[in-house]
Design an enzyme around this catalytic site. Structure first.
Site, short mmCIF file in Angstrom:
data_model
loop_
_atom_site.label_atom_id
_atom_site.label_comp_id
_atom_site.label_asym_id
_atom_site.label_seq_id
_atom_site.Cartn_x
_atom_site.Cartn_y
_atom_site.Cartn_z
N SER A 225 0.49 -1.14 0.17
CA SER A 225 0.12 -0.30 0.23
C SER A 225 1.29 1.23 0.49
O SER A 225 0.11 2.60 0.03
CB SER A 225 -0.96 -0.53 1.48
OG SER A 225 -0.21 0.19 2.23
N CYS B 201 2.30 -7.48 1.66
CA CYS B 201 1.26 -6.50 2.62
C CYS B 201 0.69 -7.57 3.40
O CYS B 201 0.39 -8.05 2.50
CB CYS B 201 0.92 -5.49 1.62
SG CYS B 201 -0.60 -4.07 2.13
N GLU C 11 4.97 6.14 8.07
CA GLU C 11 4.79 6.13 6.72
C GLU C 11 5.22 7.45 6.82
O GLU C 11 5.89 8.52 6.73
CB GLU C 11 3.66 6.17 6.52
CG GLU C 11 2.76 6.99 5.30
CD GLU C 11 3.62 5.32 3.65
OE1 GLU C 11 3.19 5.31 2.97
OE2 GLU C 11 3.60 3.77 4.57
N CYS D 109 2.33 -6.77 9.57
CA CYS D 109 2.89 -5.59 8.80
C CYS D 109 4.34 -5.24 8.57
O CYS D 109 5.04 -5.17 9.21
CB CYS D 109 2.03 -4.14 9.49
SG CYS D 109 1.25 -2.95 8.52
N1 DGL Z 1 2.36 -2.12 4.90
C1 DGL Z 1 0.67 -2.92 5.23
C2 DGL Z 1 0.64 -3.80 5.58
O1 DGL Z 1 1.70 -5.03 5.44
C3 DGL Z 1 -0.35 -1.73 5.47
C4 DGL Z 1 -0.53 -0.15 5.86
C5 DGL Z 1 -2.22 -0.11 5.55
O2 DGL Z 1 -2.54 -0.20 6.38
O3 DGL Z 1 -1.90 0.30 3.86
O4 DGL Z 1 -0.41 -4.26 5.51
#
Ligand code: DGL
Length: 265
Positions: free
Chosen positions: A12, A74, A153, A185
């Protein structure tokens, strides 16, 4: 001469670059193409159908770039969108959940395993199912941490604010018998230092990124897809603010991100 097909990777936003970093370290001769869907981040706060739609758009874009394999870097998309991606694309699709689970089971000393993840991933139950599948009866607790990814972020990974947010989402783990924390995450590895200092030394912190790179090697080898290129092409796309992606991205990748192109999915 024909350029060998790259490995496609998406997230994302910039979080998936923690996985790409492990892929570059393990497979330095492979070309890669990365897309961060920063315009629609966070996925973790969206419903499953929306995340599936976004993941399909990113996957189709990368397949269109000639990707020979897709890494869903992700956890939120991995928790709900793998079946739809495998149906829609003609290339192998790899998620990040199993690698984190395998590593957690290897390091846990028999205590409770805590999954820290976005709301969407937590709601999906994907990590808990994968843990119970690999080790029936395992003790597991899931904690949604919706403030972590936006904090990361924005680059606030250390200091008072980060400490307060980590305590807010993950307070009381040791008292609950947790000995292992899975970073469920791909944004969370940047919080590792703060997590260590707030949670104390009794809890092992697990990031699945290296396991994902290992799984990727097996997929490439078993299908005869390995490439050996002297100067592999590495391209980066973002759906929003390429300059911001470039600055933040270098932090996640642990190396300069040379150029980022804007793309609409
Ligand atoms: N990098 C995304 C994940 O691993 C999380 C960030 C988001 O909520 O977009 O779930």
């Amino acid at each position: 001469m024909r350029t060998p097909a790259p490995i496609g990777v998406f997230d994302s936003g910039v979080g998936g670059l923690t996985v790409l970093r492990a892929i570059h370290a393990r497979l330095p001769q492979e070309g890669t193409v990365y897309v961060g869907d920063s315009a629609r981040m966070p996925y973790g706060a969206k419903g499953a159908d929306t995340v599936i739609r976004y993941a399909l758009a990113a996957g189709q874009f990368l397949a269109g770039q000639g990707a020979k394999v897709l890494v869903v870097a992700c956890s939120t998309a991995s928790s709900v969108a793998l079946p739809a991606l495998r149906d829609a694309l003609k290339i192998p699709v790899l998620g990040v959940i199993d690698a984190g689970v395998t590593r957690a089971l290897a390091v846990s000393r028999g205590g409770t395993i805590c999954i820290a993840a976005t709301e969407g991933t937590t709601r999906s139950g994907a990590y808990v199912r994968a843990l119970e599948h690999q080790r029936p009866g395992v003790k597991v607790v899931a904690r949604a941490c919706p403030l972590f990814a936006p904090l990361v972020e924005e680059g606030s990974v250390e200091g008072h604010l980060a400490d307060v947010v980590v305590k807010h989402h993950l307070g009381g783990l040791e008292a609950a018998g947790v000995d292992t924390l899975v970073l469920g995450c791909t944004h969370y590895p940047l919080l590792t230092q703060t997590l260590r200092s707030v949670l104390g030394g009794g809890i092992q912190i697990v990031d699945g990124a290296e396991g994902v790179a290992d799984e990727l090697v097996s997929i490439l080898d078993s299908r005869g897809l390995r490439a050996a290129t002297d100067a592999p092409r590495r391209s980066y796309f973002s759906t929003d603010a390429p300059e911001k992606f470039q600055v933040m991205g270098s932090r996640f990748l642990g190396a300069a991100v040379p150029q980022v192109d804007l793309v609409e999915l």
